[in-house]
Design an enzyme around this catalytic site. Structure first.
Site, PDB file in Angstrom:
ATOM      1  N   ASP A   1       0.854  -1.298  -0.068  1.00  0.00           N
ATOM      2  CA  ASP A   1       0.033   0.076  -0.046  1.00  0.00           C
ATOM      3  C   ASP A   1       0.869   1.136  -0.051  1.00  0.00           C
ATOM      4  OD1 ASP A   1      -1.680   2.255   0.604  1.00  0.00           O
ATOM      5  OD2 ASP A   1      -2.747   1.194   2.131  1.00  0.00           O
ATOM      6  N   HIS A   2       0.966   1.767  -1.024  1.00  0.00           N
ATOM      7  CA  HIS A   2       1.947   3.252  -1.198  1.00  0.00           C
ATOM      8  C   HIS A   2       1.498   4.010  -0.570  1.00  0.00           C
ATOM      9  CE1 HIS A   2       5.481   4.560  -2.909  1.00  0.00           C
ATOM     10  NE2 HIS A   2       5.424   4.445  -4.258  1.00  0.00           N
ATOM     11  N   ARG A   3       0.331   4.360   0.065  1.00  0.00           N
ATOM     12  CA  ARG A   3      -0.073   5.415   0.896  1.00  0.00           C
ATOM     13  C   ARG A   3       0.540   5.177   2.314  1.00  0.00           C
ATOM     14  NH1 ARG A   3      -6.357   4.364   1.143  1.00  0.00           N
ATOM     15  NH2 ARG A   3      -5.242   2.533   1.687  1.00  0.00           N
TER      16      ARG A   3
END
Length: 468
Positions: free
Chosen positions: A440-442
């Protein structure tokens, strides 16, 4: 007073469930701990136990009912001093002719409301209060005309000539004419100012619709929504032999959650190739040593341990994104994807980083067996800080798994296969697998994800480090 059995919340997020099967019938005597029903949640079919003693006086919710809200009464239990006879339904207990009379008219009222609602939707597109009022008046005229057509039919007013512009008609009548292929210009309107209403279409002859090019722009705009609706029975008319199956609660949840994941979670994928020869050798030696204890390790057991240790080594990846906060975990609970009939479930190996490999193997075997039997408790498949999905047993070389929200990552394992590989600086043949991490790049930066993949690769290629 009878005891009410209510739909239980079998998980913290459960809002409704399916009462799949009753294991008792009315008149049965039950005591605490007896199994009463099977309830299908979004992940498994759970058995519902009695907590009180008594006699089943009424099964309020029939078996197979879907969408039963948590807290809804599903059955009644009569105590020792109470009458266990099934409770009469209100209609049978106190018949009332006066009360029944309005019910007889209920279908008509519902139909009238439905027609008015459809008309309001179409008239609302005009964006004018006057148009909405005109629609309501027209539909009232429709109802009055329908009720009074047998006794006192109104004298139809002449239809507006085609050359004078758009034919006056209620939205409902216009839509019905479009569906029936009627030319409104040829229909005599009995509404105000010659307006065509629903009742006027009863004697109209089909087949007189105007060509598409002769239809005015407003009429096209109103007909567009009806034309855009897909035919609901198209699949049933397919010439290809097929069958239609209703989605289970589990499959609906999988579809919803994974759609949300791909739409809302920005995935980043990182892949490494890992030599498995040392891991396979260690596994063979450990299985020989553990044979007397009845424990047999799989490659997947060792990979679960490796992922847990990697997360502890790179804590920046052992996180979850939660709106404007980031949740960081101090232990690694690994969700292991298990395929079961009708779906997928992810039982959790709690604190896998501190457990021995033999303990992990025993726990995964137990969890997977009970998952396939539908016997897992919600606490055993909810939670987890990361997931591992292994499709190597199916010969899949490499794939990208979808993150299971709210987790921050999932490791996808491909098949180990003989490949040309550089071993000690020389080209050789080795057993190699591809592992792909979805992050999850967040919450997880690419560099942190790369560190986790490097740690995972090192632990698998030098597996003695997992035994320390």
């Amino acid at each position: 007073m009878p005891i009410e059995l209510k739909m239980p919340a079998l998980s913290p997020t459960m809002e409704e469930g399916t009462l799949a099967k009753w294991l008792v019938k009315e008149g049965d005597v039950v005591k605490s701990g007896d199994l009463l029903a099977e309830i299908e949640t979004d992940k498994a079919t759970m058995e519902f136990e009695a907590v009180d003693e008594g006699t089943i006086s009424q099964l309020v919710v029939p078996a197979g009912t879907e969408g039963v809200k948590v807290g809804a009464v599903i059955a009644l239990i009569a105590g020792e001093d109470e009458d266990a006879a099934p409770a009469k339904k209100p209609a049978e207990a106190a018949p009332d002719a006066k009360a029944d009379a309005p019910k007889a008219d209920a279908p008509k009222a519902d139909a009238a409301k439905a027609d008015a609602k459809d008309a309001d939707k179409e008239a609302g597109s005009a964006g004018s209060p006057a148009a909405s009022l005109e629609t309501r008046n027209a539909e009232q005229k429709d109802e009055a005309a329908a009720k009074g057509s047998e006794s006192a039919p109104a004298a139809p007013a002449p239809a507006a000539p085609a050359g004078e512009g758009r034919v006056k008609a209620s939205p409902l009548a216009r839509r019905l004419a479009e569906q029936q292929g009627l030319d409104l210009a040829s229909v005599a309107g009995s509404g105000p100012n010659g307006r065509v209403v629903k009742a006027d279409l009863a004697n109209a002859k089909p087949g007189g619709a105007k060509p598409a090019e002769a239809t005015s722009a407003p009429a096209k705009a109103e007909a567009a929504p009806a034309a855009a609706k897909p035919a609901p029975a198209a699949s049933a008319a397919s010439p290809i032999p097929h069958e239609v199956s209703k989605l289970s609660g589990m499959r609906k949840t999988i579809a919803r959650r994974l759609t949300e994941s791909k739409q809302q979670v920005p995935h980043i994928y990182l892949t490494v190739d890992i030599q498995l020869d040392a891991l396979l050798k260690l596994r063979g030696e450990l299985n020989s040593a553990l044979e007397s204890r009845g424990v047999k390790l799989s490659v997947n057991d060792l990979l679960v341990k490796a992922l847990a240790l990697s997360l502890l080594e790179v804590p920046a990846c052992n996180v979850q994104f939660a709106g404007d906060t980031l949740i960081s975990f101090t232990r690694a609970d690994i969700s292991v994807a298990v395929s079961i009939p009708g779906g997928l479930i992810t039982p959790v190996v709690v604190d896998a980083g501190t457990k021995g490999i033999a303990a992990i193997a025993t726990e995964i075997k137990d969890l997977a067996g009970r998952a396939r039997a539908g016997k897992l408790q919600p606490s055993e498949y909810q939670g987890g800080t990361a997931s591992l999905s292994n499709m190597g047993m199916y010969g899949i070389k490499q794939f990208e798994a979808v993150i299971n929200p709210p987790q921050g990552m999932i490791m996808a394992i491909g098949a180990g296969e003989k490949r040309p590989y550089i071993v000690d600086g020389k080209l050789d043949v080795a057993t190699v697998m591809s592992a792909t991490g979805s992050f999850d790049h967040r919450a997880i930066d690419g560099a942190d994800g790369a560190q986790l993949m490097a740690a995972f690769k090192r632990l698998v290629e030098k597996p003695l480090g997992m035994l320390a």
